[in-house]
Design a protein around this motif. Structure first.
Motif, PDB file in Angstrom:
ATOM      1  N   LYS A 220     111.883  66.255  68.095  1.00  0.00           N
ATOM      2  CA  LYS A 220     110.931  65.407  68.801  1.00  0.00           C
ATOM      3  C   LYS A 220     110.830  65.738  70.277  1.00  0.00           C
ATOM      4  O   LYS A 220     109.767  65.601  70.892  1.00  0.00           O
ATOM      5  CB  LYS A 220     111.350  63.936  68.624  1.00  0.00           C
ATOM      6  N   ASP A 221     111.939  66.158  70.890  1.00  0.00           N
ATOM      7  CA  ASP A 221     111.957  66.356  72.332  1.00  0.00           C
ATOM      8  C   ASP A 221     112.886  67.528  72.662  1.00  0.00           C
ATOM      9  O   ASP A 221     113.566  68.063  71.776  1.00  0.00           O
ATOM     10  CB  ASP A 221     112.405  65.076  73.044  1.00  0.00           C
TER      11      ASP A 221
ATOM     12  N   ASP B  43     106.948  63.678  73.804  1.00  0.00           N
ATOM     13  CA  ASP B  43     107.618  63.622  72.513  1.00  0.00           C
ATOM     14  C   ASP B  43     106.649  63.921  71.371  1.00  0.00           C
ATOM     15  O   ASP B  43     105.466  63.560  71.421  1.00  0.00           O
ATOM     16  CB  ASP B  43     108.237  62.247  72.296  1.00  0.00           C
TER      17      ASP B  43
ATOM     18  N   ASP C 158     115.716  65.054  79.554  1.00  0.00           N
ATOM     19  CA  ASP C 158     115.025  66.256  79.079  1.00  0.00           C
ATOM     20  C   ASP C 158     114.520  67.090  80.245  1.00  0.00           C
ATOM     21  O   ASP C 158     114.594  68.325  80.227  1.00  0.00           O
ATOM     22  CB  ASP C 158     113.857  65.871  78.168  1.00  0.00           C
TER      23      ASP C 158
ATOM     24  N   THR D  66     107.914  66.114  80.640  1.00  0.00           N
ATOM     25  CA  THR D  66     108.608  65.479  79.516  1.00  0.00           C
ATOM     26  C   THR D  66     108.588  63.971  79.716  1.00  0.00           C
ATOM     27  O   THR D  66     108.211  63.482  80.784  1.00  0.00           O
ATOM     28  CB  THR D  66     110.068  65.959  79.413  1.00  0.00           C
TER      29      THR D  66
END
Length: 480
Positions: free
Chosen positions: A342-343, A314, A270, A265
């Motif tokens: 997005k993430d 992302d 995250d 990531t």
């Protein structure tokens, strides 16, 4: 009047959104991806061109009408305002930029010269411990992290913290030498001081001699309100003296010793979230930027040994550009963006089951097994967090992964008394004709698996798609 290709998408119930003067993004008519289908209306002599980055569906306006509305070639040409021709040359994709490979670098990356390492690490260790105690006693910041899937247990485990500032200020100011940093002067000749802004404190802690934790990096995610007032582009602040190696959180089970499965990531938070949810399945790596170019030699070699690398950068242009470097350097890497948002933090907030998403990305031959050869099922609870429903059996997880690639619906028909009197699978016949293997494999698994039918029977909805398949009711209907 000839139809623009974006009009064709809208007529099909899709909603293109303009990205640039010549490019649009849209949900995919084939796989259902929310924004991964690119459209270029001016290409192909005005017929337009579309391409889905997820499922590779592509074509011009004529191809779109033939694939998704069942039009004949002549009718499709008429709809887009061109004269039918024989042996029309298939359009080609816009040229893609090829990324460079990673470079392996010996030693610590980005480390400042002249730092007194014992002093710096002592200060960093004390600052992290102090910040952790402030965080657990700051409800607003704890709630912000909880929304991203990081609860109090995770805060303690990964030693996250919060710097509230001091004396009413939104930062802490100290002489640089207090942290063992070499002196620096400002343009006016005055000594520069160390600035520690208010925000979430994210340390990188590695095991040192004797098994003790040694702080190698301190990174602070600044508050959005502070950024509006000062240095708006500085979202993350790295305390000078920190090393800039990627954050590597190793798998917590011996079944993943060696290369194993790695998920990458951008954000450290995250990576922490995924490690908290699935650290028994994968190693979690945070690159801190999509445009990373260098890796420490140790990390580079571990990635080369990995059996599979799930690159979850992302879901934006920067992430797509950054993926090319992973693709060129590591043959076992594959792009694995989150299914929503997005993430991973946004996907968690949207209700996605990130553990299942990770498992779906692991090739079937590499799925976790115990030394006895039996599959290691997912635990029914993650430390300190009980599940309200049973863990989906392997067949259910496999069907869920397959369903995400197939535009198919399951309908349950009820009589006036609410009893089930029949079921039906529905899908677009034109699409299915071009993806027969996928559809057949999906329906065969759904038909033969009792676990799948049990799960479907407990779904509270009468119209089931990939989006709500994993919904589960603890009460089984009386009639099924």
């Amino acid at each position: 009047m000839p139809a623009d290709i974006t009009d064709l998408f809208r007529e099909h119930g899709l909603t293109p959104v303009k990205k640039t003067a010549k490019e649009w993004a849209s949900p995919c008519p084939c796989c259902g991806g929310k924004d991964r289908c690119n459209i270029w209306p001016e290409q192909q002599d005005g017929r337009g061109y579309f391409w889905c980055r997820q499922c590779d569906a592509k074509g011009d306006g004529i191809q779109f009408l033939r694939d998704y509305t069942g039009m004949s070639y002549a009718d499709a040409c008429k709809r887009v305002g061109v004269t039918p021709v024989a042996n029309l040359k298939a359009p080609s994709l816009p040229p893609a930029k090829r990324g460079e490979k990673f470079e392996a670098v010996s030693g610590e990356l980005g480390q400042l010269d002249g730092v007194n390492r014992p002093v710096w690490q002592g200060r960093a260790r004390a600052f992290v411990a102090w910040a952790t105690e402030h965080l657990v006693n700051t409800p607003v910041q704890m709630a912000w992290l909880a929304d991203r899937g990081i609860d109090a247990t995770a805060v303690r485990r990964y030693k996250l913290g919060y710097n509230p500032g001091e004396k009413g200020n939104n930062s802490i100011i100290r002489p640089r030498e207090v942290w063992g940093l070499p002196p620096e002067t400002k343009e006016d000749g005055k000594p520069k001081r160390l600035w520690l802004p208010r925000g979430i404190v994210i340390p990188q802690i590695l095991t040192g001699p004797g098994g003790t934790g040694v702080v190698h990096r301190v990174r602070i995610r600044r508050l959005d309100a502070d950024r509006e007032q000062f240095r708006p582009k500085c979202k993350y602040f790295v305390v000078p003296g920190s090393a800039m190696n990627v954050l590597w959180l190793p798998c917590t089970t011996p079944l993943r010793e060696g290369g194993g499965i790695v998920v990458v990531t951008e954000s450290e938070l995250d990576a922490i979230l995924l490690h908290y949810l699935a650290g028994d399945l994968v190693h979690c790596v945070a690159s801190m930027t999509s445009n990373i170019r260098n890796l420490s030699r140790d990390v580079f070699e571990r990635l080369q040994e990995a059996l599979c690398i799930l690159v979850a950068l992302d879901m934006d242009k920067a992430g797509a550009d950054g993926w090319q470097r992973w693709e060129r350097t590591f043959p076992r890497a594959k792009r694995w963006p989150v299914p929503t948002g997005k993430d991973p933090g946004e996907a968690f907030a949207a209700g996605e089951n990130l553990r299942l998403w990770l498992q779906a990305g692991i090739p079937a031959g590499l799925r976790m097994v115990t030394p006895s050869g039996q599959p290691l099922d997912m635990p029914s609870q993650v430390e300190g967090r009980e599940e309200e429903r049973p863990v989906p059996p392997p067949d259910v997880r496999q069907l869920d992964a397959m369903w995400r690639e197939i535009p198919i619906t399951f309908t349950r028909f009820l009589d006036e008394g609410g009893n089930c009197v029949g079921t039906r699978w529905d899908y677009d016949c034109v699409w299915a004709a071009g993806h027969r293997d996928k559809v057949d494999a999906f329906l065969q698994l759904a038909d033969r698996s009792r676990d799948v039918w049990e799960w479907l029977s407990r779904n509270p909805e009468n119209l089931i798609t990939a989006k709500n398949f994993l919904n589960y009711s603890l009460e089984l209907p009386d009639e099924w």
